[in-house]
Design an enzyme around this catalytic site. Sequence first.
Site, PDB file in Angstrom:
ATOM      1  N   ARG A 240       0.852  -1.182   0.000  1.00  0.00           N
ATOM      2  CA  ARG A 240       0.000   0.000   0.000  1.00  0.00           C
ATOM      3  C   ARG A 240       0.895   1.243   0.000  1.00  0.00           C
ATOM      4  O   ARG A 240       2.072   1.180   0.360  1.00  0.00           O
ATOM      5  CB  ARG A 240      -0.917   0.005   1.223  1.00  0.00           C
ATOM      6  CG  ARG A 240      -1.898  -1.171   1.265  1.00  0.00           C
ATOM      7  CD  ARG A 240      -2.768  -1.098   2.513  1.00  0.00           C
ATOM      8  NE  ARG A 240      -3.777  -2.162   2.547  1.00  0.00           N
ATOM      9  CZ  ARG A 240      -3.615  -3.348   3.096  1.00  0.00           C
ATOM     10  NH1 ARG A 240      -2.454  -3.637   3.681  1.00  0.00           N
ATOM     11  NH2 ARG A 240      -4.571  -4.247   3.072  1.00  0.00           N
ATOM     12  N   LYS A 270      -2.511  -1.891   7.777  1.00  0.00           N
ATOM     13  CA  LYS A 270      -3.940  -1.589   7.895  1.00  0.00           C
ATOM     14  C   LYS A 270      -4.627  -2.497   8.906  1.00  0.00           C
ATOM     15  O   LYS A 270      -5.489  -2.055   9.664  1.00  0.00           O
ATOM     16  CB  LYS A 270      -4.598  -1.731   6.521  1.00  0.00           C
ATOM     17  CG  LYS A 270      -6.086  -1.418   6.501  1.00  0.00           C
ATOM     18  CD  LYS A 270      -6.649  -1.554   5.103  1.00  0.00           C
ATOM     19  CE  LYS A 270      -8.139  -1.263   5.066  1.00  0.00           C
ATOM     20  NZ  LYS A 270      -8.699  -1.417   3.697  1.00  0.00           N
ATOM     21  N   HIS A 330      -2.888   2.453  -5.463  1.00  0.00           N
ATOM     22  CA  HIS A 330      -3.541   1.315  -4.808  1.00  0.00           C
ATOM     23  C   HIS A 330      -4.021   0.306  -5.843  1.00  0.00           C
ATOM     24  O   HIS A 330      -4.095  -0.897  -5.570  1.00  0.00           O
ATOM     25  CB  HIS A 330      -4.721   1.805  -3.964  1.00  0.00           C
ATOM     26  CG  HIS A 330      -5.222   0.778  -2.992  1.00  0.00           C
ATOM     27  ND1 HIS A 330      -4.673   0.594  -1.747  1.00  0.00           N
ATOM     28  CD2 HIS A 330      -6.213  -0.141  -3.101  1.00  0.00           C
ATOM     29  CE1 HIS A 330      -5.308  -0.380  -1.117  1.00  0.00           C
ATOM     30  NE2 HIS A 330      -6.250  -0.849  -1.921  1.00  0.00           N
ATOM     31  N   ARG A 333      -2.249  -3.081  -6.722  1.00  0.00           N
ATOM     32  CA  ARG A 333      -2.571  -4.316  -6.002  1.00  0.00           C
ATOM     33  C   ARG A 333      -3.642  -5.115  -6.745  1.00  0.00           C
ATOM     34  O   ARG A 333      -3.603  -6.347  -6.790  1.00  0.00           O
ATOM     35  CB  ARG A 333      -3.031  -3.987  -4.588  1.00  0.00           C
ATOM     36  CG  ARG A 333      -1.927  -3.446  -3.709  1.00  0.00           C
ATOM     37  CD  ARG A 333      -2.452  -2.650  -2.508  1.00  0.00           C
ATOM     38  NE  ARG A 333      -3.382  -3.401  -1.680  1.00  0.00           N
ATOM     39  CZ  ARG A 333      -3.029  -4.290  -0.759  1.00  0.00           C
ATOM     40  NH1 ARG A 333      -1.740  -4.556  -0.553  1.00  0.00           N
ATOM     41  NH2 ARG A 333      -3.937  -4.918  -0.042  1.00  0.00           N
ATOM     42  N   HIS A 357      -4.411  -9.047   3.431  1.00  0.00           N
ATOM     43  CA  HIS A 357      -5.832  -8.949   3.731  1.00  0.00           C
ATOM     44  C   HIS A 357      -6.133  -9.735   4.992  1.00  0.00           C
ATOM     45  O   HIS A 357      -5.454 -10.724   5.296  1.00  0.00           O
ATOM     46  CB  HIS A 357      -6.677  -9.499   2.581  1.00  0.00           C
ATOM     47  CG  HIS A 357      -6.777  -8.567   1.421  1.00  0.00           C
ATOM     48  ND1 HIS A 357      -7.214  -8.957   0.178  1.00  0.00           N
ATOM     49  CD2 HIS A 357      -6.475  -7.251   1.311  1.00  0.00           C
ATOM     50  CE1 HIS A 357      -7.190  -7.928  -0.650  1.00  0.00           C
ATOM     51  NE2 HIS A 357      -6.747  -6.880   0.013  1.00  0.00           N
ATOM     52  N   TYR A 367      -3.401 -14.924  12.466  1.00  0.00           N
ATOM     53  CA  TYR A 367      -2.478 -14.581  11.384  1.00  0.00           C
ATOM     54  C   TYR A 367      -1.026 -14.735  11.781  1.00  0.00           C
ATOM     55  O   TYR A 367      -0.594 -14.259  12.808  1.00  0.00           O
ATOM     56  CB  TYR A 367      -2.772 -13.134  10.964  1.00  0.00           C
ATOM     57  CG  TYR A 367      -2.035 -12.647   9.751  1.00  0.00           C
ATOM     58  CD1 TYR A 367      -0.846 -11.940   9.897  1.00  0.00           C
ATOM     59  CD2 TYR A 367      -2.521 -12.868   8.486  1.00  0.00           C
ATOM     60  CE1 TYR A 367      -0.169 -11.467   8.800  1.00  0.00           C
ATOM     61  CE2 TYR A 367      -1.849 -12.389   7.383  1.00  0.00           C
ATOM     62  CZ  TYR A 367      -0.676 -11.685   7.543  1.00  0.00           C
ATOM     63  OH  TYR A 367      -0.013 -11.212   6.458  1.00  0.00           O
TER      64      TYR A 367
END
Length: 400
Positions: A240, A270, A330, A333, A357, A367
């Site tokens: 990003r 993010k 962006h 991506r 994501h 994660y």
Amino acid sequence: MPLKELEVRYASRRSKDYKLGDGGGLYLLVRPTGSRLWRMKYRFDGKEKLLSFGRYPEVTLAEARLRRAEAKLALARGEDPGPKSPSPVTSFEAAARAWHGNRASGLEPGHAARILSRLERDVFPSLGQRDLKDITAGDVLTMLRAVEARGALDVSRRLRQHVSQVYLFAIPQGWATHDPAAGLATLLRPKPRVRHMARVGAGELPALVRAIDAYDGDENPRRRAVTRDALLFTLLTWARTNETRYATWDEFEGLDGPDPIWRVPAERMKMGREHIVPLSRQVVALLESVRVYSRGPYVFAGDKPALPISQNTMIYGCYRMGYRGRQTVHGFRGLASTWANEAECYRPDWIEVALAHADRDDVRGAYNSALYLTPRRRMLQAWADHVLGMIVAPQEALVA
């Protein structure tokens, strides 16, 4: 063998707890402090449980045996002789907090905090103190309409889900009998169509790559090089804008080894999780060329070495190349994601992790920043080969 009164009366203290059994599960627990406590062990519903009858001599041996007999009668009737559960929670806020507490440990902390914040801001003021059984579908809809009125359509849909989940948690525990939010999904205003970041089609990607490579949109040579390299770096790493802008040299590891990586700290991501990007050979070569003019801690420094390039540096670069309204930073991506998905040889999980994501699945959502690192390295290397293969007369440094 049953206890005798004298055994109980003269039970001496020891260095550790010990028991004097009376049969039928009843025993006297003697503590190192000298206190003597009546306990009864029993099984109910397949589980071992424990009753406390009080302290000797306040509760005599005869009284303890009487309480054991009462407990046995309750068990014979199919009843649990243990202490009854406290009165069930009835207010929506109490039930919602119990539901949230039950789920919080399985959620990412930031996500858990956002859920509770939504409930506290929008639901508790109108429904929090209401009895769960008294809340109607109309009450829930009125609350949701107020959220919709301020334009927060996505929040209103999430809140309906949260309310429904609270009831699904409460009903089996006897706190409520039905879910008043269950049939409201179709009554809510639909979310506006998502406006995806502009990007060119796959057929136009070669022209875009060549335009980046030949970027000449700034008169200042250093500024021109920084913009070009930042755009190419972002395209090749699927990053990003702000992840590229604030990249510092100390985040890169193993640049002279076989498995170089870029470790992006959680505070800059993010989703609030550390992200590891495996670096292709071309990205490593690009970083080596950037070192020639890079000053200060930032890889892509602005005119002042102590500061990164501005928020608009790369998007204005796209404008100067003639891509205003056609391609955003962006959107790089999206180009990468489309290529990877259409290749049909990369698993969706690899692609989603490479894009950093979030996965809301409770298991996969735990994660790991190093997840699928080896297949992602192969994928990003193939992407770099694909992209830089489009450059006419590519620079030797970037294809080595």
